[in-house]
Design a protein around this motif. Structure first.
Motif, PDB file in Angstrom:
ATOM      1  N   LEU A 129     -53.550  17.797  51.329  1.00  0.00           N
ATOM      2  CA  LEU A 129     -52.777  16.558  51.435  1.00  0.00           C
ATOM      3  C   LEU A 129     -52.232  16.360  52.846  1.00  0.00           C
ATOM      4  CD1 LEU A 129     -50.805  16.306  48.082  1.00  0.00           C
ATOM      5  CD2 LEU A 129     -52.598  14.791  48.920  1.00  0.00           C
ATOM      6  N   GLY A 130     -51.774  17.442  53.454  1.00  0.00           N
ATOM      7  CA  GLY A 130     -51.293  17.340  54.834  1.00  0.00           C
ATOM      8  C   GLY A 130     -52.387  16.857  55.772  1.00  0.00           C
ATOM      9  N   LEU A 131     -53.574  17.413  55.632  1.00  0.00           N
ATOM     10  CA  LEU A 131     -54.709  17.011  56.466  1.00  0.00           C
ATOM     11  C   LEU A 131     -55.080  15.546  56.217  1.00  0.00           C
ATOM     12  CD1 LEU A 131     -56.984  17.912  58.435  1.00  0.00           C
ATOM     13  CD2 LEU A 131     -58.335  18.466  56.406  1.00  0.00           C
ATOM     14  N   LEU A 132     -55.098  15.155  54.963  1.00  0.00           N
ATOM     15  CA  LEU A 132     -55.454  13.767  54.636  1.00  0.00           C
ATOM     16  C   LEU A 132     -54.401  12.787  55.152  1.00  0.00           C
ATOM     17  CD1 LEU A 132     -56.865  14.233  51.031  1.00  0.00           C
ATOM     18  CD2 LEU A 132     -58.159  13.767  53.117  1.00  0.00           C
ATOM     19  N   GLN A 133     -53.120  13.147  55.024  1.00  0.00           N
ATOM     20  CA  GLN A 133     -52.060  12.275  55.536  1.00  0.00           C
ATOM     21  C   GLN A 133     -52.156  12.138  57.059  1.00  0.00           C
ATOM     22  OE1 GLN A 133     -49.877  10.366  53.944  1.00  0.00           O
ATOM     23  NE2 GLN A 133     -50.739  11.021  52.003  1.00  0.00           N
ATOM     24  N   TRP A 134     -52.572  13.189  57.706  1.00  0.00           N
ATOM     25  CA  TRP A 134     -52.673  13.190  59.164  1.00  0.00           C
ATOM     26  C   TRP A 134     -53.921  12.452  59.650  1.00  0.00           C
ATOM     27  CZ3 TRP A 134     -55.331  17.507  62.118  1.00  0.00           C
ATOM     28  CH2 TRP A 134     -55.183  17.347  63.500  1.00  0.00           C
ATOM     29  N   GLN A 135     -55.080  12.710  58.984  1.00  0.00           N
ATOM     30  CA  GLN A 135     -56.345  12.190  59.481  1.00  0.00           C
ATOM     31  C   GLN A 135     -56.844  10.909  58.780  1.00  0.00           C
ATOM     32  OE1 GLN A 135     -58.359  13.276  62.074  1.00  0.00           O
ATOM     33  NE2 GLN A 135     -56.552  14.478  62.602  1.00  0.00           N
ATOM     34  N   VAL A 136     -56.638  10.799  57.465  1.00  0.00           N
ATOM     35  CA  VAL A 136     -57.246   9.697  56.718  1.00  0.00           C
ATOM     36  C   VAL A 136     -56.301   8.512  56.551  1.00  0.00           C
ATOM     37  CG1 VAL A 136     -58.308   9.042  54.512  1.00  0.00           C
ATOM     38  CG2 VAL A 136     -58.824  11.264  55.529  1.00  0.00           C
ATOM     39  N   THR A 137     -55.058   8.759  56.163  1.00  0.00           N
ATOM     40  CA  THR A 137     -54.123   7.665  55.878  1.00  0.00           C
ATOM     41  C   THR A 137     -53.979   6.697  57.058  1.00  0.00           C
ATOM     42  OG1 THR A 137     -52.961   9.050  54.283  1.00  0.00           O
ATOM     43  CG2 THR A 137     -51.798   7.107  55.071  1.00  0.00           C
ATOM     44  N   PRO A 138     -53.834   7.176  58.296  1.00  0.00           N
ATOM     45  CA  PRO A 138     -53.726   6.218  59.407  1.00  0.00           C
ATOM     46  C   PRO A 138     -54.973   5.332  59.560  1.00  0.00           C
ATOM     47  CG  PRO A 138     -53.028   8.400  60.123  1.00  0.00           C
ATOM     48  CD  PRO A 138     -53.634   8.548  58.754  1.00  0.00           C
ATOM     49  N   ARG A 139     -56.127   5.855  59.197  1.00  0.00           N
ATOM     50  CA  ARG A 139     -57.369   5.085  59.326  1.00  0.00           C
ATOM     51  C   ARG A 139     -57.516   4.022  58.225  1.00  0.00           C
ATOM     52  NH1 ARG A 139     -58.230   9.839  61.770  1.00  0.00           N
ATOM     53  NH2 ARG A 139     -59.695   9.990  63.467  1.00  0.00           N
ATOM     54  N   LEU A 140     -56.708   4.140  57.162  1.00  0.00           N
ATOM     55  CA  LEU A 140     -56.769   3.160  56.086  1.00  0.00           C
ATOM     56  C   LEU A 140     -55.966   1.908  56.423  1.00  0.00           C
ATOM     57  CD1 LEU A 140     -56.556   5.518  52.978  1.00  0.00           C
ATOM     58  CD2 LEU A 140     -58.591   4.464  53.973  1.00  0.00           C
ATOM     59  N   PRO A 147     -54.687   0.931  46.377  1.00  0.00           N
ATOM     60  CA  PRO A 147     -56.026   1.378  46.805  1.00  0.00           C
ATOM     61  C   PRO A 147     -55.978   2.588  47.743  1.00  0.00           C
ATOM     62  CG  PRO A 147     -55.827  -1.001  47.025  1.00  0.00           C
ATOM     63  CD  PRO A 147     -54.468  -0.472  46.676  1.00  0.00           C
ATOM     64  N   LYS A 148     -54.935   2.649  48.584  1.00  0.00           N
ATOM     65  CA  LYS A 148     -54.785   3.781  49.503  1.00  0.00           C
ATOM     66  C   LYS A 148     -54.598   5.079  48.704  1.00  0.00           C
ATOM     67  CE  LYS A 148     -52.497   2.794  53.240  1.00  0.00           C
ATOM     68  NZ  LYS A 148     -51.470   2.569  54.280  1.00  0.00           N
ATOM     69  N   ILE A 152     -57.105   8.461  48.449  1.00  0.00           N
ATOM     70  CA  ILE A 152     -56.600   9.813  48.718  1.00  0.00           C
ATOM     71  C   ILE A 152     -56.781  10.692  47.479  1.00  0.00           C
ATOM     72  CG2 ILE A 152     -54.510  11.169  49.227  1.00  0.00           C
ATOM     73  CD1 ILE A 152     -55.637   9.722  51.679  1.00  0.00           C
ATOM     74  N   ALA A 153     -56.438  10.160  46.296  1.00  0.00           N
ATOM     75  CA  ALA A 153     -56.580  10.939  45.059  1.00  0.00           C
ATOM     76  C   ALA A 153     -58.036  11.314  44.806  1.00  0.00           C
ATOM     77  CB  ALA A 153     -56.021  10.156  43.874  1.00  0.00           C
ATOM     78  N   LEU A 154     -58.959  10.393  45.035  1.00  0.00           N
ATOM     79  CA  LEU A 154     -60.382  10.692  44.850  1.00  0.00           C
ATOM     80  C   LEU A 154     -60.829  11.814  45.788  1.00  0.00           C
ATOM     81  CD1 LEU A 154     -63.177  10.100  43.650  1.00  0.00           C
ATOM     82  CD2 LEU A 154     -63.465   8.386  45.454  1.00  0.00           C
ATOM     83  N   ILE A 155     -60.423  11.740  47.030  1.00  0.00           N
ATOM     84  CA  ILE A 155     -60.798  12.786  47.994  1.00  0.00           C
ATOM     85  C   ILE A 155     -60.199  14.130  47.581  1.00  0.00           C
ATOM     86  CG2 ILE A 155     -60.540  13.565  50.386  1.00  0.00           C
ATOM     87  CD1 ILE A 155     -60.606  10.550  51.184  1.00  0.00           C
ATOM     88  N   VAL A 156     -58.926  14.137  47.166  1.00  0.00           N
ATOM     89  CA  VAL A 156     -58.260  15.383  46.773  1.00  0.00           C
ATOM     90  C   VAL A 156     -58.949  16.000  45.563  1.00  0.00           C
ATOM     91  CG1 VAL A 156     -56.137  16.365  45.798  1.00  0.00           C
ATOM     92  CG2 VAL A 156     -56.020  14.862  47.784  1.00  0.00           C
TER      93      VAL A 156
END
Length: 179
Positions: A129-140, A147-148, A152-156
Motif C-alpha cells: 500500500l505504501g508503494l502504491l500510494q507513492w507511485q500509483v495514486t499520484p498518477r491517477l 474508481p481510484k 488500488i484494491a484490484l492491484i493489492v
C-alpha cells in the motif's frame, strides 16, 4: 474478525485414495459434486489431483445452506460409499484468508492460527500500500475517489494473491507452521 452466518463458506477436503481405486473414486467424486450442486446455495466445486491425493474446494452461499448439505442424508450416503475406496484426510472450513496460506508442496495442511495470518497479511499489505500510494495514486490524478480505490484494491488483491502471499508463506513457513 470472525465469519458471520451470512458469509460464504469455503471447504477444502483432502482424500487419500486406495491404490487401484482411482477410477472408482473419480466416479464417486463426480457423483457427489453433482449431488451437492443440486442443493440451494451451492456456489461451485473444483477437484485437484496431486501426489496420490485428491482435493476438492467447494463453496456455499452461507452457513445455513452449507449445513443443509453437510448434514444431509444424501451426503451421509456418499460418505458410506467412500469407505472402501478412500479416506477423508482433512475437511477444513475456510473463511477466506486461509487460501493465501497454502504451501505448494503440502496440500491439505490446516491453516495457521488467525492471528498469525493477520500478522503475515499485514507484513505483505503495508509495504504494498505504501508503494502504491507513492507511485500509483499520484498518477491517477483527478479520478474520483471510488474508481481510484477500486484500482488500488484490484492491484493489492491481485499482487497479494499471486506474488506476495505465496512467497511470504514459504519464507515464514517455520513460524507459521512450527514442527
Amino acid at each position: 474478525m470472525s465469519p458471520t452466518k451470512t458469509d460464504p463458506v469455503t471447504v477444502v477436503a483432502t482424500f487419500r485414495v486406495a491404490p487401484g481405486r482411482e477410477a472408482d473414486f473419480e466416479l464417486w467424486a463426480h457423483e457427489i459434486t453433482v449431488a451437492a450442486s443440486a442443493f440451494p446455495g451451492h456456489l461451485g466445486a473444483s477437484w485437484v489431483r496431486s501426489k496420490g491425493r485428491y482435493q476438492v474446494i467447494y463453496r456455499f452461499a452461507d452457513h445455513s445452506l452449507f449445513n443443509a448439505w453437510h448434514e444431509s442424508a444424501a451426503r451421509a450416503e456418499f460418505l458410506k460409499r467412500l469407505a472402501p475406496m478412500a479416506t477423508l484426510a482433512t475437511d477444513d472450513h475456510m473463511t477466506g484468508l486461509e487460501t493465501w496460506f497454502q504451501l505448494p508442496n503440502d496440500p491439505g495442511r490446516p491453516a495457521p492460527p488467525r492471528w498469525k495470518m493477520v500478522v503475515v497479511t499485514w507484513i505483505g499489505v503495508f509495504p504494498l500500500l505504501g508503494l502504491l500510494q507513492w507511485q500509483v495514486t499520484p498518477r491517477l490524478g483527478d479520478i474520483a475517489l471510488l474508481p481510484k480505490v477500486m484500482v488500488i484494491a484490484l492491484i493489492v488483491v491481485a499482487t497479494m494473491t499471486y506474488l506476495v502471499m505465496p512467497r511470504l508463506t514459504i519464507l515464514l513457513r517455520g513460524w507459521l507452521y512450527p514442527a
